[in-house]
Design a protein around this motif. Structure first.
Motif, PDB file in Angstrom:
ATOM      1  N   PRO A  21       0.866  -1.035   0.143  1.00 32.39           N
ATOM      2  CA  PRO A  21      -0.043   0.006   0.062  1.00 32.39           C
ATOM      3  C   PRO A  21       1.051   1.267  -0.095  1.00 32.39           C
ATOM      4  N   ALA A  22       2.203   1.275   0.245  1.00 31.38           N
ATOM      5  CA  ALA A  22       2.873   2.386   0.244  1.00 31.38           C
ATOM      6  C   ALA A  22       3.247   2.771  -1.198  1.00 31.38           C
ATOM      7  N   ASP A  23       3.332   2.035  -2.115  1.00 29.86           N
ATOM      8  CA  ASP A  23       3.401   2.569  -3.619  1.00 29.86           C
ATOM      9  C   ASP A  23       2.563   1.976  -4.334  1.00 29.86           C
ATOM     10  N   GLY A  24       1.825   0.960  -4.183  1.00 20.15           N
ATOM     11  CA  GLY A  24       0.859   0.313  -5.041  1.00 20.15           C
ATOM     12  C   GLY A  24       1.194  -0.633  -5.758  1.00 20.15           C
ATOM     13  N   LEU A  25       2.771  -0.912  -5.549  1.00 22.59           N
ATOM     14  CA  LEU A  25       3.305  -1.970  -6.525  1.00 22.59           C
ATOM     15  C   LEU A  25       3.295  -3.474  -6.085  1.00 22.59           C
ATOM     16  N   LEU A  26       3.113  -4.271  -7.299  1.00 22.47           N
ATOM     17  CA  LEU A  26       3.287  -5.791  -6.893  1.00 22.47           C
ATOM     18  C   LEU A  26       4.349  -6.505  -6.586  1.00 22.47           C
ATOM     19  N   TYR A  27       4.302  -7.401  -5.484  1.00 21.64           N
ATOM     20  CA  TYR A  27       5.666  -7.741  -5.064  1.00 21.64           C
ATOM     21  C   TYR A  27       5.393  -9.408  -5.203  1.00 21.64           C
ATOM     22  N   VAL A  28       6.595  -9.849  -5.741  1.00 16.05           N
ATOM     23  CA  VAL A  28       6.454 -11.331  -6.039  1.00 16.05           C
ATOM     24  C   VAL A  28       7.556 -11.902  -5.162  1.00 16.05           C
ATOM     25  N   ALA A  29       6.960 -13.087  -4.649  1.00 21.85           N
ATOM     26  CA  ALA A  29       7.940 -14.087  -3.741  1.00 21.85           C
ATOM     27  C   ALA A  29       8.373 -15.216  -4.246  1.00 21.85           C
ATOM     28  N   THR A  30       9.367 -15.652  -4.833  1.00 23.00           N
ATOM     29  CA  THR A  30       9.751 -16.801  -5.400  1.00 23.00           C
ATOM     30  C   THR A  30      10.893 -17.541  -4.618  1.00 23.00           C
ATOM     31  N   HIS A  31      11.034 -18.694  -5.420  1.00 20.52           N
ATOM     32  CA  HIS A  31      12.111 -19.700  -4.940  1.00 20.52           C
ATOM     33  C   HIS A  31      13.473 -19.099  -5.036  1.00 20.52           C
ATOM     34  N   SER A  32      13.552 -18.013  -5.587  1.00 19.86           N
ATOM     35  CA  SER A  32      14.871 -17.431  -5.954  1.00 19.86           C
ATOM     36  C   SER A  32      14.972 -15.938  -5.461  1.00 19.86           C
ATOM     37  N   GLY A  33      14.195 -15.333  -4.718  1.00 16.31           N
ATOM     38  CA  GLY A  33      14.375 -14.134  -4.392  1.00 16.31           C
ATOM     39  C   GLY A  33      12.933 -13.360  -4.610  1.00 16.31           C
ATOM     40  N   LEU A  34      13.032 -12.213  -4.037  1.00 17.61           N
ATOM     41  CA  LEU A  34      11.938 -11.174  -3.967  1.00 17.61           C
ATOM     42  C   LEU A  34      12.090 -10.208  -5.289  1.00 17.61           C
ATOM     43  N   PHE A  35      10.915 -10.208  -5.785  1.00 18.00           N
ATOM     44  CA  PHE A  35      10.659  -9.138  -6.728  1.00 18.00           C
ATOM     45  C   PHE A  35       9.839  -7.881  -6.716  1.00 18.00           C
ATOM     46  N   ARG A  36      10.097  -6.820  -7.294  1.00 15.51           N
ATOM     47  CA  ARG A  36       8.930  -5.772  -7.614  1.00 15.51           C
ATOM     48  C   ARG A  36       8.553  -5.890  -8.757  1.00 15.51           C
ATOM     49  N   LEU A  37       7.493  -5.998  -9.132  1.00 13.70           N
ATOM     50  CA  LEU A  37       6.734  -5.979 -10.560  1.00 13.70           C
ATOM     51  C   LEU A  37       6.018  -4.700 -11.051  1.00 13.70           C
ATOM     52  N   PRO A  38       6.707  -3.935 -11.815  1.00 15.92           N
ATOM     53  CA  PRO A  38       6.098  -2.608 -12.083  1.00 15.92           C
ATOM     54  C   PRO A  38       5.040  -2.633 -13.135  1.00 15.92           C
ATOM     55  N   GLU A  39       4.029  -1.832 -13.375  1.00 13.58           N
ATOM     56  CA  GLU A  39       3.069  -2.033 -14.454  1.00 13.58           C
ATOM     57  C   GLU A  39       3.649  -2.327 -15.841  1.00 13.58           C
ATOM     58  N   THR A  40       4.802  -1.591 -15.976  1.00 10.41           N
ATOM     59  CA  THR A  40       5.410  -2.054 -17.263  1.00 10.41           C
ATOM     60  C   THR A  40       7.049  -2.323 -17.022  1.00 10.41           C
ATOM     61  N   GLY A  41       7.625  -2.808 -17.983  1.00 12.87           N
ATOM     62  CA  GLY A  41       9.003  -2.966 -17.950  1.00 12.87           C
ATOM     63  C   GLY A  41       9.352  -4.385 -17.134  1.00 12.87           C
ATOM     64  N   GLN A  42      10.418  -4.778 -16.774  1.00 14.52           N
ATOM     65  CA  GLN A  42      11.060  -6.065 -16.180  1.00 14.52           C
ATOM     66  C   GLN A  42      11.012  -5.884 -14.899  1.00 14.52           C
ATOM     67  N   PRO A  43      10.823  -7.179 -14.089  1.00 10.23           N
ATOM     68  CA  PRO A  43      11.065  -7.259 -12.522  1.00 10.23           C
ATOM     69  C   PRO A  43      12.396  -6.789 -12.048  1.00 10.23           C
ATOM     70  N   VAL A  44      12.157  -6.234 -11.014  1.00 13.80           N
ATOM     71  CA  VAL A  44      13.338  -5.783 -10.327  1.00 13.80           C
ATOM     72  C   VAL A  44      13.519  -6.781  -9.087  1.00 13.80           C
ATOM     73  N   ARG A  45      14.699  -7.141  -8.912  1.00 11.77           N
ATOM     74  CA  ARG A  45      15.250  -8.158  -7.827  1.00 11.77           C
ATOM     75  C   ARG A  45      15.646  -7.118  -6.739  1.00 11.77           C
ATOM     76  N   ILE A  46      14.928  -7.444  -5.570  1.00 17.02           N
ATOM     77  CA  ILE A  46      15.155  -6.744  -4.380  1.00 17.02           C
ATOM     78  C   ILE A  46      16.537  -7.094  -3.524  1.00 17.02           C
ATOM     79  N   ALA A  47      17.408  -6.212  -3.342  1.00 17.53           N
ATOM     80  CA  ALA A  47      18.666  -6.197  -2.822  1.00 17.53           C
ATOM     81  C   ALA A  47      19.413  -7.246  -3.082  1.00 17.53           C
ATOM     82  N   ASN A  48      19.392  -7.523  -4.214  1.00 17.94           N
ATOM     83  CA  ASN A  48      20.441  -8.726  -4.800  1.00 17.94           C
ATOM     84  C   ASN A  48      20.375  -9.963  -3.959  1.00 17.94           C
ATOM     85  N   ARG A  49      19.171 -10.285  -3.470  1.00 19.13           N
ATOM     86  CA  ARG A  49      18.941 -11.591  -2.568  1.00 19.13           C
ATOM     87  C   ARG A  49      18.224 -12.455  -3.486  1.00 19.13           C
TER      88      ARG A  49
END
Length: 309
Positions: free
Chosen positions: A65-93
């Protein structure tokens, strides 16, 4: 003896060297983080990944709710998924975040297994962990080395979790002390926004319900076979069937109506109420992430998984 006699004056070069070392140490602490900021105490200072696996094997979805962005938790890390463009890996983790839920603005809870590069984390069960900076760093809260929550929900000021290692459904009000309420193999569950004791869960035998906070369970007659569920409002309980069909109930699960289709077997479901609209996100095995802005009737592709991923 005069007060200043017998004291050695610190040479200017030595004082400067000490000041420089203190500055370097301060910067190092800032970059690496405090010892309790991540499950292994390494902060986000990790080496680069040898291979970028991308958004595959999704375990959880949620809108911050802070930014309205979708976050995706996966087997290989947490990603932020913008409305357009590529997923962004969070903190290189590359932490395997099996259980995932958004507790509030920039505040997430999770569980699962540590980043493979964190080989000092033993045993490899994260228990309940929390991030208050949108996944940049994580802190251990409880059950480290004991629990692997495959489903987490935050509701009514409490955290509800299903621990896959013991098959136990449990609840904590303080995120430290847990009430182990029942043992029942389940895939997913959802908590009613109207009552902390009204819970539905998906099992291989069908949908089940508890009206005493998960202590006892009963089958829900007439409910469709569902894999994942979400309960964004008292008048809207959602579920997705193994074939991707989306269902909605306006009366807490007594009667279900067929909506649309997500296009395949669901891996995770998130439904967020935005004004008068229920925004539905479904992670679909071997497909990607699809989104609906009409309550699950029609879907568009939010992210398409690369072929062979």
């Amino acid at each position: 003896m005069p007060p200043t006699q017998g004291r050695r004056r610190v040479p200017a070069w030595l004082a400067a060297a000490v000041a420089a070392l203190v500055a370097v140490a301060a910067v190092t602490v800032f970059l690496v983080g405090r010892e309790d900021e991540t499950p292994s105490g390494r902060g986000s200072a990790l080496p680069a990944l040898d291979v970028e696996p991308g958004v595959i094997h999704v375990h959880g979805l949620g809108v911050d709710p802070a930014d309205g962005l979708l976050y995706v938790a996966t087997h290989s890390g947490l990603f932020r998924l913008p409305e357009t463009g590529q997923p962004v890996r969070i903190a290189n983790r590359a932490q395997d975040t099996m259980g995932f839920a958004i507790a509030g603005p920039r505040t997430f809870v999770g569980s699962g297994h540590p980043d493979p590069r964190e080989d000092d984390v033993r045993p490899p069960l994260l228990g309940l962990i929390e991030s208050t900076d949108a996944g940049q760093t994580w802190k251990r809260l409880s059950l480290h080395g004991e629990a692997d929550f495959h489903a987490l929900r935050v509701a009514h000021g409490a955290v509800y979790g299903y621990d896959s290692t013991s098959g136990t459904f449990m609840v904590t009000a303080d995120r430290t002390t847990w009430d182990r309420r029942s043992r029942l193999p389940m895939r997913d569950f959802a908590v009613s926004p109207a009552s902390p004791d009204d819970i539905v869960a998906t099992t291989e035998q069908g949908l089940v319900r508890s009206r005493d906070g998960g202590r006892t369970w009963q089958s829900v007659a007439g409910a469709p076979a569902l894999v994942v569920v979400a309960w964004p409002g008292a008048d809207a309980l959602y579920g997705v069937a193994p074939d991707g069909t989306v269902y909605r109930s306006a009366d807490a699960g007594a009667i279900w109506s067929r909506r649309g289709t997500a296009g395949g077997e669901p891996a995770a479901l998130s439904v967020d109420r935005m004004g008068n609209t229920d925004v539905v996100h479904v992670a679909v095995h071997d497909v990607g992430v699809v989104a609906s802005r009409d309550g699950g009737t029609t879907f568009t592709t939010r992210y398409r998984q690369p072929a062979g991923g």
